[in-house]
Each structure stands twice: as C-alpha cells, then as structure tokens.
Motif scaffolding. Structure first.
Motif, PDB file in Angstrom:
ATOM      1  N   ILE A 114    -118.867  -7.789 -24.166  1.00 51.45           N
ATOM      2  CA  ILE A 114    -117.772  -7.241 -24.962  1.00 51.45           C
ATOM      3  C   ILE A 114    -118.083  -7.492 -26.432  1.00 51.45           C
ATOM      4  N   HIS A 115    -117.283  -6.923 -27.309  1.00 49.94           N
ATOM      5  CA  HIS A 115    -117.522  -6.964 -28.759  1.00 49.94           C
ATOM      6  C   HIS A 115    -117.791  -8.399 -29.232  1.00 49.94           C
ATOM      7  N   SER A 116    -118.827  -8.565 -30.031  1.00 50.07           N
ATOM      8  CA  SER A 116    -119.303  -9.892 -30.422  1.00 50.07           C
ATOM      9  C   SER A 116    -118.240 -10.755 -31.103  1.00 50.07           C
ATOM     10  N   SER A 117    -117.648 -10.253 -32.179  1.00 49.03           N
ATOM     11  CA  SER A 117    -116.659 -11.046 -32.916  1.00 49.03           C
ATOM     12  C   SER A 117    -115.435 -11.358 -32.060  1.00 49.03           C
ATOM     13  N   TYR A 118    -115.055 -10.402 -31.230  1.00 51.03           N
ATOM     14  CA  TYR A 118    -113.883 -10.566 -30.364  1.00 51.03           C
ATOM     15  C   TYR A 118    -114.101 -11.704 -29.371  1.00 51.03           C
ATOM     16  N   LYS A 119    -115.253 -11.726 -28.710  1.00 51.26           N
ATOM     17  CA  LYS A 119    -115.463 -12.754 -27.690  1.00 51.26           C
ATOM     18  C   LYS A 119    -115.614 -14.142 -28.304  1.00 51.26           C
ATOM     19  N   TRP A 120    -116.168 -14.220 -29.536  1.00 48.30           N
ATOM     20  CA  TRP A 120    -116.324 -15.542 -30.138  1.00 48.30           C
ATOM     21  C   TRP A 120    -115.004 -16.065 -30.687  1.00 48.30           C
ATOM     22  N   LYS A 121    -114.095 -15.172 -31.059  1.00 46.70           N
ATOM     23  CA  LYS A 121    -112.774 -15.662 -31.461  1.00 46.70           C
ATOM     24  C   LYS A 121    -112.016 -16.163 -30.236  1.00 46.70           C
ATOM     25  N   ILE A 122    -112.168 -15.482 -29.102  1.00 47.97           N
ATOM     26  CA  ILE A 122    -111.549 -15.959 -27.862  1.00 47.97           C
ATOM     27  C   ILE A 122    -112.092 -17.344 -27.514  1.00 47.97           C
ATOM     28  N   ALA A 123    -113.412 -17.494 -27.645  1.00 47.55           N
ATOM     29  CA  ALA A 123    -114.030 -18.802 -27.362  1.00 47.55           C
ATOM     30  C   ALA A 123    -113.447 -19.885 -28.268  1.00 47.55           C
ATOM     31  N   PHE A 124    -113.262 -19.557 -29.552  1.00 52.11           N
ATOM     32  CA  PHE A 124    -112.677 -20.536 -30.490  1.00 52.11           C
ATOM     33  C   PHE A 124    -111.270 -20.927 -30.054  1.00 52.11           C
ATOM     34  N   LEU A 125    -110.469 -19.951 -29.643  1.00 53.16           N
ATOM     35  CA  LEU A 125    -109.064 -20.201 -29.318  1.00 53.16           C
ATOM     36  C   LEU A 125    -108.872 -20.972 -28.006  1.00 53.16           C
ATOM     37  N   TYR A 126    -109.881 -20.986 -27.144  1.00 55.10           N
ATOM     38  CA  TYR A 126    -109.731 -21.670 -25.855  1.00 55.10           C
ATOM     39  C   TYR A 126    -110.546 -22.961 -25.751  1.00 55.10           C
ATOM     40  N   GLN A 127    -111.234 -23.352 -26.806  1.00 57.04           N
ATOM     41  CA  GLN A 127    -111.971 -24.616 -26.772  1.00 57.04           C
ATOM     42  C   GLN A 127    -111.005 -25.801 -26.842  1.00 57.04           C
ATOM     43  N   ASP A 128    -111.516 -26.976 -26.582  1.00 54.72           N
ATOM     44  CA  ASP A 128    -110.733 -28.204 -26.771  1.00 54.72           C
ATOM     45  C   ASP A 128    -110.692 -28.488 -28.262  1.00 54.72           C
ATOM     46  N   ILE A 129    -109.543 -28.260 -28.884  1.00 56.26           N
ATOM     47  CA  ILE A 129    -109.468 -28.361 -30.339  1.00 56.26           C
ATOM     48  C   ILE A 129    -109.653 -29.789 -30.837  1.00 56.26           C
ATOM     49  N   ASN A 130    -109.450 -30.769 -29.947  1.00 50.86           N
ATOM     50  CA  ASN A 130    -109.664 -32.170 -30.330  1.00 50.86           C
ATOM     51  C   ASN A 130    -111.144 -32.536 -30.286  1.00 50.86           C
ATOM     52  N   ASN A 131    -111.935 -31.705 -29.622  1.00 52.69           N
ATOM     53  CA  ASN A 131    -113.388 -31.917 -29.579  1.00 52.69           C
ATOM     54  C   ASN A 131    -114.057 -30.550 -29.658  1.00 52.69           C
ATOM     55  N   PRO A 132    -113.930 -29.879 -30.800  1.00 51.40           N
ATOM     56  CA  PRO A 132    -114.345 -28.466 -30.905  1.00 51.40           C
ATOM     57  C   PRO A 132    -115.856 -28.262 -30.850  1.00 51.40           C
ATOM     58  N   CYS A 133    -116.221 -27.075 -30.358  1.00 52.67           N
ATOM     59  CA  CYS A 133    -117.648 -26.697 -30.304  1.00 52.67           C
ATOM     60  C   CYS A 133    -117.912 -25.342 -30.947  1.00 52.67           C
ATOM     61  N   VAL A 134    -116.841 -24.632 -31.346  1.00 52.54           N
ATOM     62  CA  VAL A 134    -116.981 -23.300 -31.962  1.00 52.54           C
ATOM     63  C   VAL A 134    -116.297 -23.304 -33.324  1.00 52.54           C
ATOM     64  N   ILE A 135    -117.035 -22.917 -34.347  1.00 58.98           N
ATOM     65  CA  ILE A 135    -116.465 -22.794 -35.691  1.00 58.98           C
ATOM     66  C   ILE A 135    -115.873 -21.390 -35.838  1.00 58.98           C
ATOM     67  N   PRO A 136    -114.705 -21.226 -36.457  1.00 52.74           N
ATOM     68  CA  PRO A 136    -114.090 -19.893 -36.569  1.00 52.74           C
ATOM     69  C   PRO A 136    -114.752 -18.988 -37.608  1.00 52.74           C
ATOM     70  N   ILE A 137    -116.049 -18.812 -37.469  1.00 50.53           N
ATOM     71  CA  ILE A 137    -116.827 -17.825 -38.220  1.00 50.53           C
ATOM     72  C   ILE A 137    -117.626 -17.087 -37.164  1.00 50.53           C
ATOM     73  N   TYR A 138    -117.458 -15.756 -37.084  1.00 50.16           N
ATOM     74  CA  TYR A 138    -117.955 -15.035 -35.922  1.00 50.16           C
ATOM     75  C   TYR A 138    -119.075 -14.040 -36.231  1.00 50.16           C
ATOM     76  N   LYS A 139    -119.386 -13.850 -37.480  1.00 50.38           N
ATOM     77  CA  LYS A 139    -120.403 -12.866 -37.845  1.00 50.38           C
ATOM     78  C   LYS A 139    -121.787 -13.506 -37.883  1.00 50.38           C
ATOM     79  N   LYS A 140    -122.713 -12.896 -37.201  1.00 53.52           N
ATOM     80  CA  LYS A 140    -124.051 -13.455 -37.061  1.00 53.52           C
ATOM     81  C   LYS A 140    -124.738 -13.644 -38.401  1.00 53.52           C
TER      82      LYS A 140
END
Length: 684
Positions: A114-140
C-alpha cells in the motif's frame, strides 16, 4: 513527554484498536465528508503536526475512497477486482502493519503493498509510544538526508524500514515528538518542494519528460490508438499493465473522471464546438440563446482549477459567493423568492426569460427595474464580508454608492446582501480542500485566478495532468477550430510560463489561457493527408512521432506454414515501390490472427479494400502487390464488343478485366494462396 500529544496518541489507539480495525466496514474505513473514519483519523486527527504529514497523493493513497459529489460510490486502485475486494485486502495489510509495528519488525513493513507514506504513518500510530521505533517522518528522501547529513550513514541501498531503525538507534533521551520536529525543521522544511515520495513523483517525472503537444502519425494499422492509451497512462504516472484490457479499463476510468477527454476532428467541426459558441435553448414557446463551452475550454478550466490552492481565504470566498449567487438565482427562478424587504420598501425579484438576467423592482410606486449585476454583487460581497461592517453602515445609500460608483440600485443590492447575512452567513459553510465544486464555482475561481496578479498555486507535485486526445487531427480545419488559441498551446505561452499569454474569448468575453498541466495528443493517418500538407501553424506547435509498420512484431507468428512477418514485409516493399511509404499496411492487422479463417477475413475486409483505395481500383498494381497470388483474377481478352469495328469508338479491346476471388471460394482457405504473396508461384 508532552501530555497533550500522548493523550491524542492514546485516543487514536483506543478508537481504532486492533479489534475495531478487524470489524471495520468499508464505510467506517473511508467515506467522503465523514470525520469518524479510519482514514480521516490517520491523516487529520486533531491536525497534530508532530504526528507527521503524508504529503501528496490525495485520497487515492488510501486505495479505496469516495468523493463528496457521490459519497456512496467508491473508487479503487485498478489492481483490485471491486471496491469490497480492495477494502478487504487493504484492511488485511493494515492489520499486518499493526502487528509488525508492535513487534518492531520494520523490515517486513517495506514489502506491504500500500502507499508508502500511509503505511508508515499507520506504523507510527500503532507502535509502543513509550518505547518507539518509528519516527513520524515518512518520506524516503528526507530520511535518507537525515541518515547521510546528521549521522554520516550511506543510505543508497537502504529501505525505509532500515533507515527508520538507524535513525531511531541514534535517538537519545529526547521524546519522539521533539526529536522528529527538530529533524524535520532541519532537513524536511528546506526540501519541502522536493519532499515527494516516489509514488507521487511518477506523473511529475513523465510530465517533465514528455512534450505538451504530440502527434502520432503513420499508415493505418500501426497502433496509433494503442500507443495513445499507453502514452496517456504514462503522463498520468500510472504503471501500464501487461494485460491490455486492464490498461483500457484504467484509461476509461480517467475518462469518466474528466481527466482525459477524447474527440475526433472532421470537416464540419469548428470553433463553436471546440472552444465556445452560442446555442439555442427552447423552453415551452420561448427560445433563448446561451453561450456553451466546448470540450477544449472545459478541460482547460478543469486543468486550471487543479492549479489553484482552494484552501486560501480568497478562493474560499469566491467559491462561497458563487454558491450563494447560484442558489439565490435558482430560488428566484423557481418562484421560491418573489420579493425581499429593504429598509424602505419591498423589492420584487424576477428573471427576464429573454436574456436570462436577474432584476429587482422597487415597490415604492416608481416601478423602477434594476438589472442585478453578478460582478457588482460580488464586489459588494467581498467589501462587506464582515457582518458587523455591513449592518454598521449609518448611511447605506451613500456608502454603497461610493463602492458601486453610482447611486441607482443600492437598495436592491442591500436587500440581497441582507438576505445573505440572514440565511447563509450564519451557517459559516467552509469550502474544504477536497470538496467537489460545481461548474459555476470552478469557472469563478478560474477567472479570478487568470486575472489575479498574485496567483496562489498549489505545490507542483499536487497538480494533476489532464489530457486531450484528438483523433484524426489532420482531418479538421485547424485555423477554423483553434482560432486565436493556436498560439496559446505553445509550452512557453501557457499559464504560469514566463511568456504567458491570455486572450479574451469572443462570445463570453471571458479571459482564457491554456494551463501547463494540459497535454494534447493527436493522431493522424498519413493516407488521409501527408505531414507536408498540414497546417504550418499546427506543425510548428506539435512534436511528431512517426509510427510505421513493424513486421518484427510478427516474428515467430506462423499459420500452416504462412509466415506473417514475411508476407507483411513483402506487401509493404511493393507498395513503397508502386506508391509511397505512407500508404503501407500496418502490423496491427495481423497481430491477432491465429487461423487461416482469420487471414481470409482480414484480407477480404481490410487489406484488399485498402489497396483498392490506395491504387484507385488499378487492379494490375493491386495484383502486383499481392504477387499475382490468385486473389485477383484476370481475363486476358474480352468479347463484349463483338462489332467494335462498326463503332466509331476509341476502345482498347485487349485491356484485361480483373475480378476479386469470390468470398465463398475454397482457395481462401488454402495456405498456399498466402504463402505465394511472399514467393513466386513456381518457387519451391
């Protein structure tokens, strides 16, 4: 960590927990105008900038979506069979992303289709925010820049997941939101114009590479229409499917959406059909004449509208006024509004059926008629946009007369504005960025855009391409059809170019220009007219791509020993010798042939009729092209003039008579009759 942002984060995860996503319906996933949908929450929830923006792509990035003009009708990517199938597959992808983000398996997210930026924002929103692994910047592009310039890491061969992991490994005790904002300001803002993901760049790359005006020319059957579809999809940034039916389906969808228009020129076609003209309209016993826009003006307006930043205040105001005015006009026309109260008297409203203009009549005994100008009303609308300013006038006759430049009619205009503030202004309706506007609203915005000194353009990557396909372009009278607009289609003369040109149209007196995002693709058969005889004005403004027969595309195609590549090559070599190369036979006639019956049909209904047309029924030459293979029968002598010596006529009685082999003759079903086109009959 910032408490407000944490609350927003948890609010999202509570509303759209995994179970709710599993049970989510298509309408809950995406529906135009609804805010409590998954896609709206992902993209716009509380408009929290630190959660990251997904950039361009519009609603298409969600895979399946509806539009405001018809919220119940869904559109979807063409790789899916239908809207429900699209939704189910996308939902499955989202659930996978949720699980992978929670398990910190970022490398597997890259492969989800699915669309690159869309899926990485979903990943950001569902990570453990107390121990994050995705930064909310989605453009390669931005992530690669951060890796290289901030941390000295080469990222040429890294996926987004790998770059996310590398950047997050460098994060100190700084909270994820502040960390992202700091890096974005440093590397994202300065490259904002170029900050477009690869999926959104496709059209831009093609638009820069392809010419604005192209003509594909060649003999019949060389695949010009086939190529037009592919070229249009390339300009649109669509990956062309190998399956021809799928490609045509995508093309047709863009036509239905108004992004592609198709027209065929002919000898009777003119400026009035192409640009604009006056057409009669009969209602009952009354006849009136209205200015109607042609296909070129319509698609130009749509393309121009796509350049406009509708989110700006002035553009919203223009659309709001046009919406109000059209609604008011319609209510008067339908009899819903017959009169309005002014400060001193009643003003009657009516539409003059002869000129379709709006009028007001004073009810003070004078019976004065005032023609209501939309232009003047709009001027007052903008001047008194503030309700307090309008009702705060102490001497409205004097003040409005100063704005109008005259005193006559101020009461009528005051009455209409009073109606607006009483019935519309309180609704405070806003024109939203993705809202579908009607034709009049688009027209008003386009005309304002053209006349404005300081135009508010969209970002380049947000502007969609529009395509006008003109079939048989050489069959029309170009000077008659394009008129004064022929100069405006030049790339250097288009709206936004340094040498931009605009004209005033003769019927509507509206300003007009051709947008940069409008592509014109023409096709022409060289059998109708050679390029050498084309209108010079057209030749100067188009790039020409020759499409000649390509026998190599038939390589390996053989039917009962008949080698299609060789017989096409032989036929065309003889045509070039006897006539010219512009009247050869295209390979498309033989591409789908897979039987002797198919060969029979194409020769009887396509190839021989074309040869008859080319050689003006000179059957000796037609027979020569076919290598005297037996399809053309010749009678050496005739006895129809038995008493020729008694007649004083100059007749060649020895002239042979030719006839075409009867369609029912069994000779058509024999492979030898086709093989002999390539070789002499006595060849082995």
């Amino acid at each position: 960590m910032d408490k407000n942002r944490m609350n927003l984060f948890k609010e999202f995860q509570n509303r759209w927990n995994r179970q709710n996503v599993e049970n989510m319906t298509l309408e809950e996933y995406s529906r135009a105008g609804e805010k409590d949908t998954f896609t709206y929450w992902v993209e716009e929830h509380k408009k929290e900038a630190s959660f990251g923006k997904m950039g361009g792509g519009g609603s298409q990035k969600f895979g399946v979506y509806s539009e405001r003009k018809d919220p119940d009708s869904y559109k979807y990517e063409k790789k899916y069979e239908n809207e429900q199938k699209a939704f189910e597959e996308i939902k499955e992808c989202i659930i996978k992303i949720i699980d992978l983000a929670k398990n910190r398996e970022l490398d597997k997210i890259d492969g989800i289709p699915i669309h690159s930026s869309y899926k990485w924002k979903i990943a950001f929103l569902y990570q453990d925010i107390n121990n994050p692994c995705v930064i909310p910047i989605y453009k390669k592009e931005v992530l690669a820049k951060i890796c290289k310039e901030e941390y000295g890491v080469k990222s040429d061969n890294m996926t987004i997941g790998q770059m996310q992991e590398k950047i997050m490994s460098k994060k100190s005790d700084e909270n994820i939101f502040d960390f992202a904002v700091r890096l974005w300001k440093k590397y994202g803002e300065e490259s904002k114009k170029n900050n477009v993901c690869v999926e959104d760049k496709k059209y831009i790359q093609n638009a820069e590479r392809d010419a604005k005006n192209i003509i594909l020319y060649g003999p019949p059957g060389t695949g010009k229409t086939y190529c037009v579809i592919n070229k249009a999809l390339e300009i649109l940034g669509v990956e062309i499917p190998e399956n021809r039916e799928k490609a045509k389906k995508i093309f047709d969808e863009y036509m239905r959406n108004g992004q592609i228009e198709f027209i065929t020129f002919h000898q009777s076609y003119g400026y009035e059909e192409f640009v604009e003209g006056i057409k009669p309209q009969i209602v009952g016993s009354n006849i009136s004449y209205q200015i109607k826009s042609g296909i070129f003006k319509k698609i130009s307006y749509r393309a121009l509208f796509d350049n406009i930043n509708i989110d700006s205040k002035i553009n919203k105001s223009i659309a709001q006024f046009e919406r109000f005015y059209n609604d008011f006009f319609e209510n008067v026309q339908m009899g819903n509004i017959k009169s309005l109260e002014s400060k001193k008297s009643k003003i009657s409203m009516y539409i003059n059926s002869k000129n379709n203009n709006l009028y007001g009549i004073y009810g003070d005994g004078s019976k004065s008629h005032v023609k209501i100008s939309e232009e003047i009303l709009q001027k007052l609308f903008f001047y008194y946009k503030d309700r307090d300013k309008f009702y705060g006038m102490k001497h409205f006759h004097k003040e409005m007369s100063e704005v109008l430049g005259k005193s006559f009619g101020s009461s009528v205009y005051w009455t209409i504005l009073d109606y607006y503030f009483s019935n519309y202004h309180q609704k405070n309706e806003e024109i939203e960025q993705n809202e579908v506007l009607n034709t009049d609203e688009i027209r008003a915005l386009v005309l304002n855009f053209l006349s404005s000194a300081n135009r508010d353009f969209k970002e380049e990557f947000e502007i969609k391409p529009y395509i006008l396909i003109i079939d048989e372009i050489n069959r029309g009278n170009i000077s008659k059809i394009f008129g004064e607009l022929i100069t405006l289609i030049e790339p250097s003369k288009r709206i936004g170019a340094k040498e931009e040109l605009r004209v005033t149209l003769p019927y509507s007196s509206e300003e007009f220009g051709v947008p940069k995002n409008l592509f014109i693709i023409g096709t022409m058969n060289t059998t109708d007219r050679s390029i050498a005889f084309m209108d010079m004005a057209l030749r100067r403004r188009f790039e020409f791509e020759e499409m000649m027969p390509n026998p190599d595309l038939l390589e390996g195609k053989e039917i009962q020993g008949v080698k299609l590549q060789k017989i096409l090559k032989a036929i065309n070599e003889r045509i070039e010798c006897l006539y010219d190369r512009e009247h050869t036979i295209g390979h498309a006639f033989l591409m789908d042939i897979d039987s002797i019956e198919g060969l029979k049909k194409v020769f009887q209904t396509k190839i021989i009729p074309l040869l008859q047309e080319y050689f003006y029924d000179d059957y000796a030459k037609i027979n020569a092209v076919l290598n005297n293979n037996g399809m053309i029968k010749k009678t050496e002598e005739t006895k129809i003039f038995q008493k020729i010596d008694e007649l004083d006529l100059d007749i060649n009685t020895e002239k042979p008579i030719y006839s075409i082999l009867k369609a029912s003759d069994d000779e058509w079903k024999k492979a030898e009759i086709y093989k002999s086109i390539e070789t002499k009959k006595n060849d082995k």
